[in-house]
Design a protein around this motif. Structure first.
Motif: not given
Length: 249
Positions: A23-25, A30-34, A40-48, A74-79
């Motif tokens: 979803f972040a990608s 779509k340039n919806l950066f925030e 990506v922040l949520f993904g990092t949380f789940f990754d922890l 995907i979360t830490s590379g493609m996005a």
């Protein structure tokens, strides 16, 4: 049944990380950066927590390790790669139209070749993740900037660039040269054998976490004034503190 449930919990967190990255990608495209940053922040949380629960429940597996890296790619590379590509586009690089023919079908598309530099980030992230999977020395500390930390730095850049406090240097931050250097440096930092401390809990003694505590305390003023736009600065503080730590030990 209980063992199956315990075994599934880490994979559920990894799956959530993977979906956040997808979803972040899309949002970054779509340039919806925030919104992309928050996912990506949520993904990092789940990754922890996928690794945390795998260790707690003693269900670590080769499958879990590989699945975790696929989600991180995907979360830490493609996005972050898409975010950087779009930032390059905002610098005004030339976009060209191309036409290709496949089985007598004509396909016309456009892209900016100079903006493709942004995709060095997913390439470097994939190398970093592959190294991590086979390196037994990174159980508690890191060798090179972790891909999730680099991702947070990149996806928060648009928030920093657009923040009112940085309006006077926005043109400098959003220049091709600056973005090019940031892309190269971040890609290199992920793959250098640079010792970096982690926030993983190893002991119950607070003195063993003096650097981590300093990072948290020093980050509070930055977060208070800048909000999520402070994330690149916090990552920068983390790197500087590690350089200082390595120079005196």
């Amino acid at each position: 049944m209980l063992h199956l449930l315990k075994k599934s919990i880490p994979n559920i967190f990894t799956s959530l990380n993977f979906l956040c990255g997808c979803f972040a990608s899309y949002l970054a495209f779509k340039n919806l950066f925030e919104a992309a940053f928050l996912l990506v922040l949520f993904g990092t949380f789940f990754d922890l927590f996928d690794g945390f629960f795998a260790r707690i429940f003693k269900v670590e597996s080769d499958f879990g390790l590989q699945f975790d890296s696929m989600a991180d790619l995907i979360t830490s590379g493609m996005a972050p790669g898409i975010v950087m590509y779009n930032l390059f586009m905002e610098t005004g690089v030339n976009e060209f139209n191309y036409t290709i023919y496949i089985l007598k079908n004509e396909f016309t598309f456009s892209f900016a070749p100079l903006a493709l530099v942004g995709f060095l980030i997913p390439l470097a992230s994939s190398i970093r993740l592959a190294k991590f999977n086979i390196d037994k020395d990174q159980r508690f500390d890191f060798k090179g900037l972790p891909a999730p930390a680099n991702a947070l730095f990149i996806v928060a850049l648009p928030l920093l660039i657009e923040h009112p406090l940085f309006s006077s240097i926005k043109s400098l931050l959003l220049s091709y040269g600056t973005l090019f250097i940031l892309t190269l440096v971040s890609s290199l930092l992920m793959n250098l054998r640079l010792p970096l401390f982690s926030f993983k809990i190893r002991t119950s003694s607070l003195k063993d976490y003096s650097y981590q505590i300093f990072i948290i305390i020093s980050s509070l003023p930055a977060f208070y004034f800048l909000g999520w736009a402070s994330v690149p600065l916090i990552i920068l503080i983390y790197l500087i503190l590690n350089f200082l730590k390595n120079s005196i030990t």
